[in-house]
Scaffold this motif. Structure first.
Motif, short mmCIF file in Angstrom:
data_model
loop_
_atom_site.label_atom_id
_atom_site.label_comp_id
_atom_site.label_asym_id
_atom_site.label_seq_id
_atom_site.Cartn_x
_atom_site.Cartn_y
_atom_site.Cartn_z
N GLY A 40 0.79 -1.22 0.00
CA GLY A 40 0.00 0.00 0.00
C GLY A 40 0.82 1.27 0.00
O GLY A 40 0.27 2.37 0.12
N ARG A 41 2.12 1.13 -0.12
CA ARG A 41 2.95 2.34 -0.19
C ARG A 41 2.77 2.99 -1.56
O ARG A 41 2.66 2.31 -2.57
N ILE A 42 2.76 4.31 -1.56
CA ILE A 42 2.43 5.04 -2.77
C ILE A 42 3.51 6.07 -3.05
O ILE A 42 4.09 6.67 -2.13
N ARG A 43 3.76 6.29 -4.33
CA ARG A 43 4.60 7.41 -4.77
C ARG A 43 3.86 8.14 -5.88
O ARG A 43 3.23 7.52 -6.74
N VAL A 44 3.95 9.45 -5.83
CA VAL A 44 3.32 10.31 -6.84
C VAL A 44 4.34 11.34 -7.27
O VAL A 44 4.99 11.97 -6.43
N THR A 45 4.48 11.53 -8.56
CA THR A 45 5.44 12.51 -9.04
C THR A 45 4.98 13.92 -8.71
O THR A 45 3.78 14.20 -8.63
N GLU A 46 5.94 14.81 -8.51
CA GLU A 46 5.65 16.16 -8.02
C GLU A 46 4.68 16.94 -8.91
O GLU A 46 3.83 17.67 -8.40
N SER A 47 4.79 16.78 -10.21
CA SER A 47 4.00 17.60 -11.12
C SER A 47 2.49 17.32 -11.05
O SER A 47 1.70 18.14 -11.54
N VAL A 48 2.10 16.21 -10.44
CA VAL A 48 0.68 15.89 -10.36
C VAL A 48 0.17 15.80 -8.92
O VAL A 48 -1.02 15.53 -8.70
N LYS A 49 1.04 16.03 -7.96
CA LYS A 49 0.61 15.97 -6.56
C LYS A 49 -0.48 16.98 -6.29
O LYS A 49 -0.43 18.12 -6.75
N GLY A 50 -1.50 16.54 -5.55
CA GLY A 50 -2.63 17.41 -5.26
C GLY A 50 -3.69 17.40 -6.34
O GLY A 50 -4.79 17.90 -6.14
N ARG A 51 -3.37 16.82 -7.50
CA ARG A 51 -4.34 16.75 -8.60
C ARG A 51 -4.69 15.30 -8.96
O ARG A 51 -5.84 15.00 -9.28
N PHE A 52 -3.71 14.43 -8.91
CA PHE A 52 -3.93 13.02 -9.25
C PHE A 52 -3.90 12.18 -7.97
O PHE A 52 -3.09 12.42 -7.08
N THR A 53 -4.79 11.20 -7.93
CA THR A 53 -4.86 10.28 -6.80
C THR A 53 -4.78 8.86 -7.31
O THR A 53 -5.46 8.50 -8.29
N ILE A 54 -3.97 8.05 -6.66
CA ILE A 54 -3.84 6.66 -7.04
C ILE A 54 -4.42 5.79 -5.93
O ILE A 54 -4.19 6.05 -4.76
N PHE A 55 -5.19 4.79 -6.31
CA PHE A 55 -5.72 3.86 -5.32
C PHE A 55 -5.96 2.51 -5.97
O PHE A 55 -6.07 2.41 -7.19
N LYS A 56 -6.02 1.51 -5.13
CA LYS A 56 -6.05 0.14 -5.63
C LYS A 56 -7.22 -0.63 -5.05
O LYS A 56 -7.56 -0.47 -3.88
N ASP A 57 -7.84 -1.45 -5.88
CA ASP A 57 -8.82 -2.42 -5.41
C ASP A 57 -8.10 -3.77 -5.43
O ASP A 57 -7.98 -4.40 -6.48
N THR A 58 -7.59 -4.18 -4.28
CA THR A 58 -6.77 -5.38 -4.22
C THR A 58 -7.53 -6.62 -4.65
O THR A 58 -7.00 -7.48 -5.34
N ALA A 59 -8.79 -6.70 -4.27
CA ALA A 59 -9.59 -7.88 -4.61
C ALA A 59 -9.72 -8.04 -6.12
O ALA A 59 -9.81 -9.16 -6.63
N LYS A 60 -9.73 -6.93 -6.83
CA LYS A 60 -9.87 -6.96 -8.28
C LYS A 60 -8.53 -6.83 -8.99
O LYS A 60 -8.49 -6.81 -10.22
#
Length: 125
Positions: free
Chosen positions: A55-75
């Protein structure tokens, strides 16, 4: 055999939103890393956001605050919610996955062996 299938993308106005989905299949074990990359015409492919099996996440600086990443582990599906889109977000977006990726290099292309075909995102001003 590991397969990666992307969906979503399309066109949006600046300030709008889009959501990308990436489904991975074929892993024997449930521990793997997934990430989104993008490549604009004439530019290098760059890492956008990624998530590992812990569940650790990294987001590049240019999209921070605008893009969100999330995962549906079951799927086994990774989502990229893109808000406040800008014309410079226009690119082909690729999903990638591999069995392991250190947090420090989660957004590096060389960490991934399995890639999707890509989905186009176009943002107009």
């Amino acid at each position: 055999q590991v397969r990666v299938v992307e969906s979503g993308g399309g066109s949006a106005q600046a300030g709008g939103s889009l959501r990308l989905s990436c489904a991975a299949s074929g892993y024997t074990y449930g521990t793997y890393c997934m990430a989104w990359f993008r490549q604009a015409p004439g530019k290098e492919r760059e890492g956008v956001a990624g998530s590992d099996s812990d569940g650790r996440i990294r987001v590049t600086e240019s999209v921070k605050g605008r893009f969100t990443i999330f995962k549906d582990t079951a799927k086994s599906t990774l989502y990229l919610q893109m808000d406040s889109l800008k014309p410079e977000d226009t690119a082909m977006y690729y999903c990638a996955t591999d069995e392991d990726c250190p947090l420090r290099t989660m957004l590096e292309r060389y960490e991934y062996h399995y890639w999707g075909q890509g989905t186009q995102v176009t943002v107009s001003s």
